[in-house]
Design an enzyme around this catalytic site. Structure first.
Site, mmCIF file in Angstrom:
data_model
loop_
_atom_site.group_PDB
_atom_site.id
_atom_site.type_symbol
_atom_site.label_atom_id
_atom_site.label_comp_id
_atom_site.label_asym_id
_atom_site.label_seq_id
_atom_site.Cartn_x
_atom_site.Cartn_y
_atom_site.Cartn_z
ATOM 1 N N GLY B 148 -33.917 20.362 -37.156
ATOM 2 C CA GLY B 148 -34.359 21.629 -36.240
ATOM 3 C C GLY B 148 -35.861 22.170 -35.442
ATOM 4 O O GLY B 148 -36.482 22.262 -37.197
ATOM 5 N N CYS B 149 -35.638 23.109 -34.739
ATOM 6 C CA CYS B 149 -37.989 23.244 -34.154
ATOM 7 C C CYS B 149 -37.749 24.336 -35.309
ATOM 8 O O CYS B 149 -39.168 23.963 -35.762
ATOM 9 C CB CYS B 149 -37.450 23.912 -33.031
ATOM 10 N N TYR B 150 -37.080 25.337 -35.653
ATOM 11 C CA TYR B 150 -37.128 26.550 -36.242
ATOM 12 C C TYR B 150 -37.520 25.901 -37.614
ATOM 13 O O TYR B 150 -38.351 26.416 -38.816
ATOM 14 C CB TYR B 150 -36.832 27.659 -36.088
ATOM 15 N N THR B 152 -38.215 22.968 -39.437
ATOM 16 C CA THR B 152 -39.623 22.566 -39.449
ATOM 17 C C THR B 152 -40.672 23.487 -39.753
ATOM 18 O O THR B 152 -41.480 22.981 -41.249
ATOM 19 C CB THR B 152 -40.068 22.127 -38.614
ATOM 20 N N GLU B 312 -46.145 25.737 -34.315
ATOM 21 C CA GLU B 312 -46.001 23.887 -34.414
ATOM 22 C C GLU B 312 -45.577 24.118 -32.575
ATOM 23 O O GLU B 312 -44.946 25.196 -31.324
ATOM 24 C CB GLU B 312 -44.551 23.686 -35.061
#
Lengths: 346, 346, 346, 346
Positions: B148-150, B152, B312
């Site tokens: 998942g984005c968070y 990472t 990011e």
């Protein structure tokens, strides 16, 4: 105190009506309807109204709209049409923020809005609610079709040029307009997602937009003849509120003799909500943010070309503020009651 | 040239995959599927790809995915799960950008994603696709669950503090994060409309967010023990792309002795996509916009408190760029192939 | 009618004061000064005020401030300090929106604001202008130091937890805050250009921010003891207005027994400008846009951790609205006079 | 590898040049100058370039520009003029991104840029760097005046209509344009602060803008006669990048017979960076974000009126990308080298 009902208060014109009316000294909101949200406190949907609006959404049946003095329709197109006859019969004044009572030609209405017009007689009676151009008719109206957001700015910008015959070539007007995204309403749609509309700019409706026929109908009324054709080209601004119209008209030899600045100042002298700015100005949308004011600047960038710059807040003067202005007129209140709030800048 | 298929390419991770893969020197995209948009040229939906991606969306049946070397799933949760077995049997490598293969505990998956997990055996085999923490396993994987984005950003920020035992109180970590709106995807929803999300800031998911269990599962793996608890609090930024994580950890006496800057630099030395910034830095999301880079700064604002700032691009390193990085590893390409594009600033 | 003067009205707190005071029923603005813009009509700088504010900027000498009942300083730090003695001697009440009268320790002031404090005696008399925590002192004050924008939200969020002794570990509070860009004022600076701040998010002031000592001074006053230490971490939101504070405090065993929701509701019962939201809420900055309201939600995301979410408009409750609230108290007006405007949403 | 120098790399066109050139396969950047920032690593100013650009800013003296193959001037107006002669004498090719070599009439230059032109002979030699209209001349040029951002879009939009004589009334063209804020550069100015430009829209330069004479000079060159007059009206979009031009031209009877879609497609067939969209399209600025592409759609909304919609990225095709395209041509590289990056959407 006027008893006021709102049909369909869940959209942006609805919450803007609530913001204005909840601070209006002469009004009590008695009902706000939403079939879908019936039972939900309004402030649960719009926390900005917590502590200021205690109502819950109700079904239309529970709303007792017939007991209101005025009912606003902040609904999709077609809803006001279906309920107008009954309310008028009950003596209720109606202001429709949708398009049901704007276009006088039912064929045009059906073409652009994709539904038949079910009460042409009431349409015939309805008054177009742009006070600066139509004040006396509004005062006497039982039902008002509140203007579209773009048409308000385009009409107020072109009116001084069209009222005096022979100043411009009315057959080739251009209205190059831009609107904040709230003009598209509070509908779940991909095109108006933040990630689609932010950091972006585009024209839209390039094959024809519903506000085009409304603009042309009304400009013809202002000009007093049918040989008016205005090209309307809307664009989408990555901003929440605000309409900016850049208007172009070719001046006739007679028009080239006119003092355009004076023409505009004379036209709007004494108007509480129209500000003709000094020569050379470029009005900003934020200068009218969350207010009922329209600012206008007129230029002559080529000897035979007039350019008019107009800004308004699409939700206020372009919708709910104008509707309250109409209400004030229809109900004998001071036209500016509840509408003198100062724009929010920055 | 690798033959690559994309299942479900109409969302933001899909178009980001297309942007990256269409410029990747070792890849040929052979199919992109969408049941709903089958037949539509991809570039008609995303004009940014006109002239660069000639494919049309196809139905999954027409896509011949079994002939691909790699298939990416840029789909809603649950889709990859349904198709994985057949593709693996055909020798296709799979990278799922949704959550089907992230959470190792099927009960947790079912709780947070509201559906049963239908292939726990494949889940058991699937590798968590965060190369900086899991590179060798990814190299050998047939199927990768892309992070998942968070998670990472939170993992990369906390990892140096957790890898060495005893530096921080791992039972009370705080991840105060913020994401651009594109993280919510390209779904028609009121909450992510421009007029809702612009000029606004809020926390969300305050009763629990799906990325919480993923973060905790992985931080436990990094720490090598189960006594890790990270509170995850996401916020919504009025920006299209970008994740910013502000991480807090209480330092133990041992941790207070450590040189945190050196700890981080040592941890990520040689990593092509992790930039440990100089002491005192505050990374900006725009400094990694549209790139596969993560920038990290570590601070010690109180003697016994570490604060880590991480940025990011949620669609690139937080989704599609990371997926391509995994593909490169799984397929024996240079890990950085097609991923060295410089951030877009301003 | 109170006669009110504004020193330094060209910044954002100045124009916000003008927006509020020009609509205030009990006030007449008699002078607004700017050395640099002397002679310029205020509405030429801020077209939003055209037709509502007829004043021009004047030099301080022409302004006859000594004849005012109240003078607001919306100036850079240091200006109020230089003029306070004379105005107080003339019987004028003073509200300083800058930092001259916030920090009680002149050494701290000099450290953070880079100038000596020239009137420590007046500083000793000055009252910190946060009405919800300091109402009676403000009523009796001749001079008020209006709180910083961040400190207002942090104090109101932590106060209920600190007022009762022993609920939290006050030595390790975290205030993870975010502000719209208008908080940086209307100064020409690269860092706050649109192209720098838009579509971006970052922490700033990570080596220490001026509002840190103010926050700690005041939290110690609220707690009644010196063992309070709050880490303050500001972030920059790509939005014009709005502050969002996410506050963390570890609960003691005693604190874990408390009903936090009730604690907050009891603390702010009857407060006209503080809205304790229902349990589970996540307030949005737009829900208080252009209003004097603070909304607060308290959570307990881990058994021994309290999280408080607070939103305010940094220019209104965080600056000019709060200043007018103080004026109302100091001058015996209704505390809410001129401040009940409804937030602008969307 | 070409040896390339950049004079004045601290602005937005400078960092965009660095983004492009650092990824260009045929180029080595040998020097980047800034008197003010000499000694500062470029990546300290632009963290987006960390790890990709290792240079520090140098003084012009240290830069050894005479040893470069090509030097770009990303400087304020007037700088290139002062250094051109010496560099040309040393055999260096020059591309000026400022206005020193755009306007052929030195009196016009002096009028709009407020300084005398000091090398009219070099101006006489300089080639206007719009490859789609001027490719062969650029190939042979020693010095190129890189077009302004607005003029690029206006020229490419009007060129097909003007190249064939007699299609339109060239004496009354209208270019209603809008630009993202980065077009104003990275100067500390109040007007382009986030809090001024966000959530706002306005026309500017309404009394005349420097790009007006450039547009008219070049449209006359395209038309091959002097009776061309284009009104240019710029507006400011609350977006970082992107120019959108809405162009209007009255069609002659001959023009009304023409197939406009075919006219545009024929004009730009084979152009790698001009995309003529299908009939009925409305291009979005984000569809070209961070790319060197221009997208154009032509419409005929009234029988005798052509409307052309054009989008470009002002920093790329409108500045630095176009400059690199010119460099490629001047130095015998493939015109598209280093410029084929796909737009970033969303």
């Amino acid at each position: 105190m006027l008893k006021v009902g709102i049909v369909g208060g869940t959209g942006y014109t609805g919450v803007e009506l609530l913001r204005i009316l909840s601070q209006h000294p002469g009004v009590r909101i008695t009902a706000i309807t939403s079939r879908k949200e019936a039972g939900l406190p309004v402030a649960d949907m719009y926390p900005s109204l917590r502590g200021r609006v205690d109502l819950a959404f109700t079904t239309p049946d529970e709303a007792r709209l017939a007991e209101c003095d005025v009912v606003f329709f902040a609904t999709p197109h077609g809803v006001a049409m279906a309920q107008a006859r009954e309310l008028l019969a009950a003596g209720v004044k109606i202001i429709d923020l949708a398009a049901d009572f704007r276009l006088k030609d039912t064929a045009e209405f059906e073409k652009w809005y994709g539904m038949p017009h079910t009460c042409p007689d009431i349409l015939g009676e309805a008054v177009y609610g742009l006070p600066e151009l139509n004040r006396e008719a509004i005062r006497g109206a039982r039902i008002v079709g509140n203007p579209g957001c773009y048409p308000t700015s385009v009409q107020l910008g072109f009116a001084p040029l069209l009222r005096t015959p022979g100043l411009v070539d009315a057959s080739h007007l251009i209205a190059n307009c831009a609107s904040g995204v709230s003009g598209a309403g509070r509908k779940a749609e991909v095109a108006t997602l933040f990630s689609e509309a932010a950091d972006n700019f585009k024209a839209y409706g390039v094959k024809g937009h519903r506000h085009g026929p409304e603009i042309n109908q009304q400009l013809r009324a202002v000009a007093g003849h049918a040989d008016v054709h205005c090209l309307f080209v809307p664009h989408l601004i990555p901003a929440i509120r605000g309409i900016h119209s850049t208007l172009y008209a070719r001046l006739t030899p007679q028009g080239q003799e006119a003092d355009l600045q004076k023409l505009f100042e004379d036209c709007y002298r004494g108007e509480p909500f129209v500000d003709v700015m000094p020569a050379g100005s470029a009005p900003e949308t934020r200068s009218v943010r969350a207010s009922n004011i329209v600012r206008i600047a007129v230029h002559r960038p080529m000897p035979d070309l007039a350019m008019v710059l107009v800004v308004e807040d699409n939700l206020t003067k372009g919708a709910s503020g104008q509707a309250v202005q109409c209400m004030n007129l229809m109900c004998g209140l001071d036209e500016t009651a509840g509408l003198m709030f100062v724009p929010v800048l920055p």
